[in-house]
Design a protein around this motif. Structure first.
Motif, short mmCIF file in Angstrom:
data_model
loop_
_atom_site.label_atom_id
_atom_site.label_comp_id
_atom_site.label_asym_id
_atom_site.label_seq_id
_atom_site.Cartn_x
_atom_site.Cartn_y
_atom_site.Cartn_z
N TRP A 63 0.85 -1.19 0.00
CA TRP A 63 0.00 0.00 0.00
C TRP A 63 0.88 1.24 0.00
O TRP A 63 2.06 1.19 0.35
N ALA A 64 0.29 2.35 -0.39
CA ALA A 64 0.96 3.65 -0.34
C ALA A 64 -0.07 4.73 -0.05
O ALA A 64 -1.22 4.64 -0.51
N SER A 65 0.34 5.73 0.71
CA SER A 65 -0.50 6.90 0.99
C SER A 65 0.24 8.13 0.51
O SER A 65 1.46 8.23 0.65
N TYR A 66 -0.51 9.08 -0.01
CA TYR A 66 0.09 10.29 -0.56
C TYR A 66 -0.91 11.43 -0.49
O TYR A 66 -2.11 11.22 -0.27
N GLY A 67 -0.40 12.64 -0.66
CA GLY A 67 -1.27 13.81 -0.66
C GLY A 67 -0.46 15.08 -0.68
O GLY A 67 0.70 15.10 -1.12
N GLU A 68 -1.07 16.12 -0.17
CA GLU A 68 -0.40 17.42 -0.10
C GLU A 68 0.74 17.37 0.91
O GLU A 68 0.69 16.62 1.88
N ALA A 69 1.75 18.18 0.68
CA ALA A 69 2.88 18.27 1.59
C ALA A 69 2.40 18.69 2.98
O ALA A 69 1.56 19.57 3.11
N ARG A 70 2.97 18.06 3.99
CA ARG A 70 2.64 18.41 5.37
C ARG A 70 3.69 19.34 5.97
O ARG A 70 3.45 19.92 7.02
N ASP A 71 4.84 19.47 5.33
CA ASP A 71 5.93 20.28 5.87
C ASP A 71 5.79 21.74 5.42
O ASP A 71 5.55 22.01 4.23
N ALA A 72 5.97 22.64 6.36
CA ALA A 72 5.82 24.08 6.08
C ALA A 72 6.81 24.58 5.03
O ALA A 72 6.53 25.54 4.32
N ASP A 73 7.97 23.94 4.93
CA ASP A 73 8.98 24.43 3.98
C ASP A 73 8.83 23.82 2.59
O ASP A 73 9.70 23.97 1.74
N ALA A 74 7.70 23.15 2.33
CA ALA A 74 7.49 22.53 1.02
C ALA A 74 6.10 22.83 0.47
O ALA A 74 5.41 21.94 -0.01
N PRO A 75 5.67 24.09 0.52
CA PRO A 75 4.31 24.39 0.05
C PRO A 75 4.18 24.07 -1.44
O PRO A 75 5.09 24.29 -2.22
N GLY A 76 3.03 23.50 -1.79
CA GLY A 76 2.76 23.19 -3.18
C GLY A 76 3.32 21.85 -3.64
O GLY A 76 3.02 21.41 -4.74
N SER A 77 4.12 21.23 -2.81
CA SER A 77 4.68 19.92 -3.16
C SER A 77 3.68 18.83 -2.79
O SER A 77 2.82 19.01 -1.95
N GLY A 78 3.86 17.70 -3.43
CA GLY A 78 3.15 16.51 -3.03
C GLY A 78 4.03 15.74 -2.06
O GLY A 78 5.24 15.98 -1.98
#
Length: 169
Positions: free
Chosen positions: A72-87
């Motif tokens: 399995w794999a989970s993914y989504g929007e970046a959770r880290d403040a220094d990576a806005p707009g990243s997946g």
């Protein structure tokens, strides 16, 4: 192999893969007592809750091999403040019996395609320091360390993680 979105009916199988993968991959990287105490039932309850949430912060996919969930794999929007707009690839695991069979490749490729389709030009993931098998797997798929590190503190456990990034566009 069949890749599909996970449903709450997959909670047990995802939990089983999660626990068995941790117990094998993290042997020697974290206390054995922590690995021995991992509970499939507790993970299953957590996955059942997560997979029935609407809306969810992340998406989870499973890969079936021979009619059984092999990873399995989970993914989504970046959770880290220094990576806005990243997946972000939040987590990816294959059952140890499925290692080196193409399950991981199928999952990471599907996640990269999904993140790209969601408009992300870059993505990142975190890998446990010392987990050379996983780091090498990611590197073979074009992910590279950007030098970022973090400490994830959990009850009775301190995890040191390294960030790997990939340009998707």
């Amino acid at each position: 192999m069949n890749i599909r979105p996970a449903t709450s009916d997959d909670a047990h199988d995802i939990a089983l893969v999660h626990v068995r993968a941790w117990q094998q991959a993290y042997r020697g990287l974290m206390p054995q007592s922590v690995l021995d105490e991992l509970s499939i039932a507790e993970r299953e309850a957590g996955w059942a809750r997560l997979l029935s949430e609407t809306p969810r912060a992340s998406q989870t996919i499973v890969v079936e091999r021979d009619g059984r969930v092999a990873g399995w794999a989970s993914y989504g929007e970046a959770r880290d403040a220094d990576a806005p707009g990243s997946g972000e690839l939040w987590g990816i695991y294959a059952h140890p019996d499925a290692w080196s069979t193409g399950v991981g490749h199928a999952l990471i490729t599907a996640v990269e395609d999904a993140l790209r389709s969601d408009g992300h030009e870059t993505a990142y993931l975190w890998v446990l320091e010392g987990n050379t098998r996983a780091a090498t797997f990611y590197e073979r798929h074009g992910w590279a360390s950007d030098g970022a590190r973090k400490v994830d503190e959990r009850p009775g456990l301190v995890l040191h993680e390294l960030r790997q990034v990939k340009r998707l566009a």
